[in-house]
Design a protein around this motif. Structure first.
Motif, PDB file in Angstrom:
ATOM      1  N   ALA A   1       0.872  -1.250  -0.108  1.00  0.00           N
ATOM      2  CA  ALA A   1       0.194  -0.179   0.085  1.00  0.00           C
ATOM      3  C   ALA A   1       0.745   1.476  -0.117  1.00  0.00           C
ATOM      4  N   PHE A   2       2.190   1.248   0.577  1.00  0.00           N
ATOM      5  CA  PHE A   2       2.901   2.307   0.617  1.00  0.00           C
ATOM      6  C   PHE A   2       3.962   2.503  -0.506  1.00  0.00           C
ATOM      7  N   ARG A   3       3.976   1.369  -1.470  1.00  0.00           N
ATOM      8  CA  ARG A   3       4.895   1.583  -2.453  1.00  0.00           C
ATOM      9  C   ARG A   3       5.025   2.684  -2.998  1.00  0.00           C
ATOM     10  N   SER A   4       4.071   3.352  -3.665  1.00  0.00           N
ATOM     11  CA  SER A   4       4.262   4.558  -4.481  1.00  0.00           C
ATOM     12  C   SER A   4       4.556   5.769  -3.563  1.00  0.00           C
ATOM     13  N   ALA A   5       4.334   5.661  -2.251  1.00  0.00           N
ATOM     14  CA  ALA A   5       4.806   6.786  -1.491  1.00  0.00           C
ATOM     15  C   ALA A   5       6.109   7.054  -1.162  1.00  0.00           C
ATOM     16  N   LEU A   6       7.013   5.791  -1.399  1.00  0.00           N
ATOM     17  CA  LEU A   6       8.373   5.679  -0.768  1.00  0.00           C
ATOM     18  C   LEU A   6       9.339   6.736  -1.829  1.00  0.00           C
ATOM     19  N   THR A   7       8.734   7.123  -2.902  1.00  0.00           N
ATOM     20  CA  THR A   7       9.441   7.869  -3.854  1.00  0.00           C
ATOM     21  C   THR A   7       9.276   9.344  -3.490  1.00  0.00           C
ATOM     22  N   GLY A   8       8.395   9.816  -2.817  1.00  0.00           N
ATOM     23  CA  GLY A   8       8.048  11.319  -2.302  1.00  0.00           C
ATOM     24  C   GLY A   8       8.583  11.772  -1.354  1.00  0.00           C
ATOM     25  N   ASP A   9       8.427  12.734  -1.171  1.00  0.00           N
ATOM     26  CA  ASP A   9       9.010  13.582   0.039  1.00  0.00           C
ATOM     27  C   ASP A   9       7.971  13.317   1.355  1.00  0.00           C
ATOM     28  N   VAL A  10       8.382  12.856   2.424  1.00  0.00           N
ATOM     29  CA  VAL A  10       7.509  12.371   3.489  1.00  0.00           C
ATOM     30  C   VAL A  10       8.213  12.917   4.838  1.00  0.00           C
ATOM     31  N   LEU A  11       7.117  13.585   5.638  1.00  0.00           N
ATOM     32  CA  LEU A  11       7.823  14.231   6.910  1.00  0.00           C
ATOM     33  C   LEU A  11       7.759  13.462   7.986  1.00  0.00           C
ATOM     34  N   ALA A  12       8.611  13.739   8.939  1.00  0.00           N
ATOM     35  CA  ALA A  12       8.464  12.871  10.403  1.00  0.00           C
ATOM     36  C   ALA A  12       8.288  14.151  11.280  1.00  0.00           C
ATOM     37  N   LEU A  13       7.200  14.116  11.929  1.00  0.00           N
ATOM     38  CA  LEU A  13       6.572  15.301  12.629  1.00  0.00           C
ATOM     39  C   LEU A  13       6.460  14.572  14.183  1.00  0.00           C
ATOM     40  N   LEU A  14       6.409  15.424  15.130  1.00  0.00           N
ATOM     41  CA  LEU A  14       5.984  15.338  16.352  1.00  0.00           C
ATOM     42  C   LEU A  14       4.655  15.474  16.389  1.00  0.00           C
ATOM     43  N   ASP A  15       3.636  14.569  16.948  1.00  0.00           N
ATOM     44  CA  ASP A  15       2.509  14.574  17.253  1.00  0.00           C
ATOM     45  C   ASP A  15       1.482  15.288  16.039  1.00  0.00           C
ATOM     46  N   HIS A  16       1.899  14.999  14.978  1.00  0.00           N
ATOM     47  CA  HIS A  16       1.212  15.715  13.764  1.00  0.00           C
ATOM     48  C   HIS A  16       1.298  16.897  13.686  1.00  0.00           C
ATOM     49  N   ASP A  17       2.340  17.710  14.371  1.00  0.00           N
ATOM     50  CA  ASP A  17       2.395  19.196  14.392  1.00  0.00           C
ATOM     51  C   ASP A  17       3.600  19.595  13.155  1.00  0.00           C
ATOM     52  N   GLN A  18       2.978  20.262  12.296  1.00  0.00           N
ATOM     53  CA  GLN A  18       3.940  20.647  10.998  1.00  0.00           C
ATOM     54  C   GLN A  18       4.966  21.755  11.621  1.00  0.00           C
ATOM     55  N   GLY A  19       4.768  22.316  12.737  1.00  0.00           N
ATOM     56  CA  GLY A  19       5.938  23.098  13.306  1.00  0.00           C
ATOM     57  C   GLY A  19       6.922  22.382  14.109  1.00  0.00           C
ATOM     58  N   LYS A  20       6.808  21.077  14.292  1.00  0.00           N
ATOM     59  CA  LYS A  20       7.796  20.455  14.887  1.00  0.00           C
ATOM     60  C   LYS A  20       8.235  19.010  14.015  1.00  0.00           C
ATOM     61  N   VAL A  21       9.131  19.583  13.040  1.00  0.00           N
ATOM     62  CA  VAL A  21       9.563  18.553  11.857  1.00  0.00           C
ATOM     63  C   VAL A  21      10.825  17.971  12.565  1.00  0.00           C
ATOM     64  N   LEU A  22      10.823  16.727  12.544  1.00  0.00           N
ATOM     65  CA  LEU A  22      11.944  15.871  13.071  1.00  0.00           C
ATOM     66  C   LEU A  22      12.944  15.246  11.936  1.00  0.00           C
ATOM     67  N   GLY A  23      12.369  15.157  10.920  1.00  0.00           N
ATOM     68  CA  GLY A  23      13.098  14.627   9.720  1.00  0.00           C
ATOM     69  C   GLY A  23      12.412  14.719   8.160  1.00  0.00           C
ATOM     70  N   ARG A  24      12.907  14.246   7.153  1.00  0.00           N
ATOM     71  CA  ARG A  24      12.330  14.096   5.988  1.00  0.00           C
ATOM     72  C   ARG A  24      13.078  13.270   5.202  1.00  0.00           C
ATOM     73  N   THR A  25      12.424  12.666   4.239  1.00  0.00           N
ATOM     74  CA  THR A  25      13.053  11.849   3.413  1.00  0.00           C
ATOM     75  C   THR A  25      13.815  12.495   2.324  1.00  0.00           C
ATOM     76  N   ARG A  26      13.406  13.513   1.927  1.00  0.00           N
ATOM     77  CA  ARG A  26      14.218  14.317   1.048  1.00  0.00           C
ATOM     78  C   ARG A  26      15.620  14.625   1.498  1.00  0.00           C
ATOM     79  N   SER A  27      15.524  15.128   2.538  1.00  0.00           N
ATOM     80  CA  SER A  27      17.230  15.369   3.289  1.00  0.00           C
ATOM     81  C   SER A  27      17.702  14.025   3.673  1.00  0.00           C
ATOM     82  N   GLY A  28      17.194  12.979   3.789  1.00  0.00           N
ATOM     83  CA  GLY A  28      17.877  11.713   3.974  1.00  0.00           C
ATOM     84  C   GLY A  28      17.762  11.521   5.481  1.00  0.00           C
ATOM     85  N   THR A  29      17.240  12.346   6.544  1.00  0.00           N
ATOM     86  CA  THR A  29      17.044  12.185   7.625  1.00  0.00           C
ATOM     87  C   THR A  29      15.842  11.011   8.116  1.00  0.00           C
ATOM     88  N   LEU A  30      15.099  10.952   7.427  1.00  0.00           N
ATOM     89  CA  LEU A  30      14.100   9.782   7.396  1.00  0.00           C
ATOM     90  C   LEU A  30      14.012   8.820   6.300  1.00  0.00           C
TER      91      LEU A  30
END
Length: 180
Positions: free
Chosen positions: A46-75
């Protein structure tokens, strides 16, 4: 209805800390979750197509608390036979230090993910929904209670049988422990 996809959230409680890295599963395949009046599962792939996009890692779904992202390689995200696995390098920020301290004490509630379902991405059989394609937007470290297996007021999607369109409604989801 405008036809725009509505963001939905689901959760899992499997994660571990190692150094400044958090790892685990943001979603598990085949686990049933009771969402209001229907039961939902996630199909393998189900997630196959999502693995190529930029996905954020957040704290409690808060867009102001980014913990990482796939684009930068931290997620880093991957699918395996169990589900959507992740590895997150925690930042040296207040949010990152808080997550690390809570993880070390085993005080985190779990993981959650925010997603949309593209047209044709789910199927229904009576009161059973299977997610086959997920537009993954973010995964979140949840400090308290994830969207399930506990009870929470959350935006959910519900199939409308009469005209085969999905309608969106805010419902109280009483969720049984699907993940043990």
């Amino acid at each position: 209805m405008s036809g725009a996809a509505t963001l939905e959230r689901r959760a899992v409680t499997e994660l571990r800390a190692s150094g400044r890295k958090l790892e685990g599963y943001a979603a598990l395949f085949g686990s049933e979750a009771r969402i209001g009046s229907f039961t939902e599962t996630i199909a393998p792939g189900a997630f196959r197509s999502a693995l190529t996009g930029d996905v954020l890692a957040l704290l409690d779904h808060d867009q102001g608390k980014v913990l990482g992202r796939t684009r930068s390689g931290t997620l880093r995200l991957s699918e395996d036979t169990r589900g959507l696995a992740f590895s997150l390098d925690l930042p040296d920020t207040a949010a990152g230090r808080d997550v690390l301290a809570l993880a070390e004490r085993n005080d985190l509630g779990g993981m959650s993910f925010g997603f949309t379902v593209p047209k044709g991405g789910d199927s229904w059989s009576g009161e059973r929904r299977t997610l086959r394609t997920i537009g993954l937007k973010e995964i979140s470290v949840v400090q308290s209670w994830p969207a399930y297996p506990d009870t929470e007021l959350a935006l959910r999607s519900r199939h409308h049988d009469n005209d085969a369109r999905r309608r969106r409604a805010l419902i109280l989801a009483e969720v049984s422990r699907a993940i043990g």
